[in-house]
Write a protein that holds these residues in place. Structure first.
Motif, PDB file in Angstrom:
ATOM      1  N   VAL A   1      47.994  41.587  27.238  1.00 27.50           N
ATOM      2  CA  VAL A   1      46.558  41.570  27.511  1.00 27.50           C
ATOM      3  C   VAL A   1      45.813  40.896  26.365  1.00 27.50           C
ATOM      4  CG1 VAL A   1      44.521  42.981  27.949  1.00 27.50           C
ATOM      5  CG2 VAL A   1      46.718  43.617  28.960  1.00 27.50           C
ATOM      6  N   GLY A   2      46.151  41.290  25.145  1.00 29.85           N
ATOM      7  CA  GLY A   2      45.498  40.667  23.996  1.00 29.85           C
ATOM      8  C   GLY A   2      45.805  39.185  23.885  1.00 29.85           C
TER       9      GLY A   2
ATOM     10  N   ALA B   1      43.720  37.338  26.485  1.00 28.30           N
ATOM     11  CA  ALA B   1      42.312  37.250  26.094  1.00 28.30           C
ATOM     12  C   ALA B   1      42.107  36.184  25.024  1.00 28.30           C
ATOM     13  CB  ALA B   1      41.827  38.609  25.599  1.00 28.30           C
TER      14      ALA B   1
ATOM     15  N   ALA C   1      45.037  44.374  34.162  1.00 30.96           N
ATOM     16  CA  ALA C   1      44.380  44.360  32.866  1.00 30.96           C
ATOM     17  C   ALA C   1      44.252  42.947  32.309  1.00 30.96           C
ATOM     18  CB  ALA C   1      45.150  45.252  31.885  1.00 30.96           C
ATOM     19  N   VAL C   2      45.279  42.124  32.525  1.00 30.54           N
ATOM     20  CA  VAL C   2      45.216  40.724  32.092  1.00 30.54           C
ATOM     21  C   VAL C   2      44.084  40.011  32.821  1.00 30.54           C
ATOM     22  CG1 VAL C   2      46.395  38.498  32.261  1.00 30.54           C
ATOM     23  CG2 VAL C   2      47.605  40.484  31.339  1.00 30.54           C
TER      24      VAL C   2
ATOM     25  N   ARG D   1      41.405  41.269  34.101  1.00 34.72           N
ATOM     26  CA  ARG D   1      40.101  41.773  33.645  1.00 34.72           C
ATOM     27  C   ARG D   1      39.750  41.195  32.278  1.00 34.72           C
ATOM     28  NH1 ARG D   1      41.184  46.808  34.099  1.00 34.72           N
ATOM     29  NH2 ARG D   1      40.456  46.986  36.244  1.00 34.72           N
ATOM     30  N   ALA D   2      40.725  41.148  31.370  1.00 38.50           N
ATOM     31  CA  ALA D   2      40.456  40.631  30.022  1.00 38.50           C
ATOM     32  C   ALA D   2      40.142  39.139  30.048  1.00 38.50           C
ATOM     33  CB  ALA D   2      41.655  40.904  29.117  1.00 38.50           C
TER      34      ALA D   2
ATOM     35  N   ALA E   1      36.667  38.544  31.584  1.00 37.78           N
ATOM     36  CA  ALA E   1      35.588  38.908  30.661  1.00 37.78           C
ATOM     37  C   ALA E   1      35.362  37.822  29.623  1.00 37.78           C
ATOM     38  CB  ALA E   1      35.917  40.240  29.989  1.00 37.78           C
ATOM     39  N   GLU E   2      36.429  37.284  29.053  1.00 31.65           N
ATOM     40  CA  GLU E   2      36.289  36.233  28.042  1.00 31.65           C
ATOM     41  C   GLU E   2      35.710  34.951  28.643  1.00 31.65           C
ATOM     42  OE1 GLU E   2      36.603  36.360  24.903  1.00 31.65           O
ATOM     43  OE2 GLU E   2      37.547  38.324  24.629  1.00 31.65           O
TER      44      GLU E   2
END
Length: 454
Positions: free
Chosen positions: A12-13, A16, A60-61, A63-64, A67-68
């Protein structure tokens, strides 16, 4: 004891961070939202670029990344994966990663606030559009200054903002100032540039829509059914699969299109995107079109080339430079030529080319210029035959055409076999290919394969 790190921890990080890095190079991105693990498993294969991430990680990926991208001004699109729709897409296609990633659920695509909300995000992360200001004069000056810049990006951005804001008065003021300061020619150039901007917009289910027009020469004074002609063009296979074309069912007048100002042109585009008849461009009277000799089919073209996040993560942002003169382009051009010829043979009209509405006038002028050249070529042959008939009054005249290279040599004889005269024409002097000329010539003189008496 700390929990053992999972296989997908950190994905996920990483996603992002990649989204932040690529955002300045992107206009729009497509994310696929999966309602359950079974749908995710159907969508991907063993070598699928999402790897073996579970549903929670994939969600989650998404969503992240969304968002970015949204926070950096990139338009985010979301399609909800549907097993039935996906199976229908793959039916008949080779099961490859590329074909799976190419699936687009056009009927249920989400964008803007709806796309972010489908991923569980607050739509307020989308940056607010900068305010244009209320005083027309400075805005008109800014538009003129941007028009003078070489790259044109600033001009297009400001023109799109003014059109989207309904600031027609600013556009009119800018044109008047251009005429006063730079002359009428520059004012006309500015209007042309504004029309080109007005013909396309960030609108519609695919995120980008453009007006297109098909001018048609009604050479026999008959007006075919517009809907059938438009359907035939779409079915001819001249567009890539990523473009969707929708024609209005009725005819439009070229003169009426030419009278549209940039603000009206944008309103026409938005009406077509909404599936409405354009308020600024009503259907034309077919009797008037028949008298004038030209009609226009007007349509909207939707661009579905929205890159998916999986493609971007694996290969980087898409290359904006399209390959010119590709084999696919040549095939589509050939398909259009075949459709155009078949349309002429069936109904006597001549479709010209698919162009932006602002280029209809140029397309018609080019056609008339070519038609004039063709008429001149035929008239030269007619005069040649007429002169021969004067030399042999009362006798039947026959013509023996012979293709020489790309050109044509015509030999005239009396039916009794007396040679009268010959005429050589180069390819650029002929109204059609040399091989096609006999069927045109036989309209006014008998054509023979061999010279009489031989």
């Amino acid at each position: 004891m700390p929990p053992k790190a999972g296989l997908n921890d950190g994905l996920v990080g990483q996603a992002a961070a990649l989204a932040r890095e690529f955002a300045p190079e992107l206009d729009a991105v497509l994310l696929t939202h999966f309602p359950d693990a079974e749908t995710l498993d159907l969508y991907r294969t063993g070598d699928f670029r999402l790897g073996e991430a579970d549903l929670a990680t994939v969600t989650a990926v998404n969503r992240a990344v969304a968002a970015e991208l949204a926070a950096n001004g990139v338009r985010v699109f979301v399609q909800r994966a549907d097993r039935g729709a996906f199976r229908r897409w793959m039916d008949g296609r080779i099961d490859t990663v590329e074909n799976r990633l190419a699936w687009r659920d056009r009927a249920r695509m989400l964008s803007g606030a709806a796309a972010l909300e489908a991923l569980g995000l607050d739509a307020r992360i989308i940056p607010a559009q900068p305010r244009l200001g209320t005083v027309p004069g400075p805005l008109a000056d800014s538009l003129l200054a941007a028009f003078a810049e070489e790259d044109g990006a600033g001009f297009e951005a400001l023109a799109h903002a003014l059109l989207a804001g309904g600031r027609a008065g600013v556009l009119e003021l800018a044109v008047r100032k251009a005429a006063d300061r730079l002359g009428e020619d520059m004012a006309e150039d500015l209007v042309g540039a504004l029309l080109a901007v007005a013909e396309g917009a960030e609108a519609g289910p695919s995120g980008w829509a453009e007006l297109v027009a098909l001018p048609v020469a009604l050479v026999q004074g008959e007006v075919p059914e517009a809907a059938a002609l438009g359907s035939g063009l779409i079915a001819a296979g001249i567009l890539p699969a990523t473009l969707e074309l929708r024609f209005l069912p009725g005819w439009r007048s070229p003169e009426a299109v030419a009278r549209l100002d940039p603000a009206a042109m944008r309103r026409v585009l938005l009406d077509l995107v909404a599936g409405m008849e354009p308020r600024d461009l009503p259907p034309a009277d077919t009797d008037e079109l028949a008298d004038a000799g030209f009609g226009v089919l007007l349509g909207v073209q939707l661009d579905w080339t929205i890159p998916s996040w999986e493609e971007i993560a694996a290969e980087g942002p898409p290359d904006e430079e399209a390959e010119e003169d590709s084999p696919e382009d040549a095939k589509r051009t050939a398909a259009f030529d075949r459709w155009r010829a078949a349309t002429f043979e069936a109904g006597g009209c001549v479709p010209l080319a698919l162009v932006p509405p602002s280029e209809i006038g140029d397309e018609v002028s080019d056609f008339l210029g070519e038609a004039g050249q063709e008429t001149a070529g035929i008239e030269e042959i007619r005069d040649f035959v007429a002169m021969a008939r004067q030399e042999a009054p009362g006798e039947e005249i026959v013509c023996r055409p012979e293709v020489v290279g790309d050109g044509l040599e015509l030999s005239l004889y009396t039916a009794a076999g007396r040679f009268l005269d010959s005429l050589s024409l180069a390819a650029d002097e002929l109204p059609a290919r040399a091989e096609e000329m006999p069927r045109l010539i036989e309209a006014f003189v008998v054509v023979v394969k061999d010279a009489p008496g031989r």
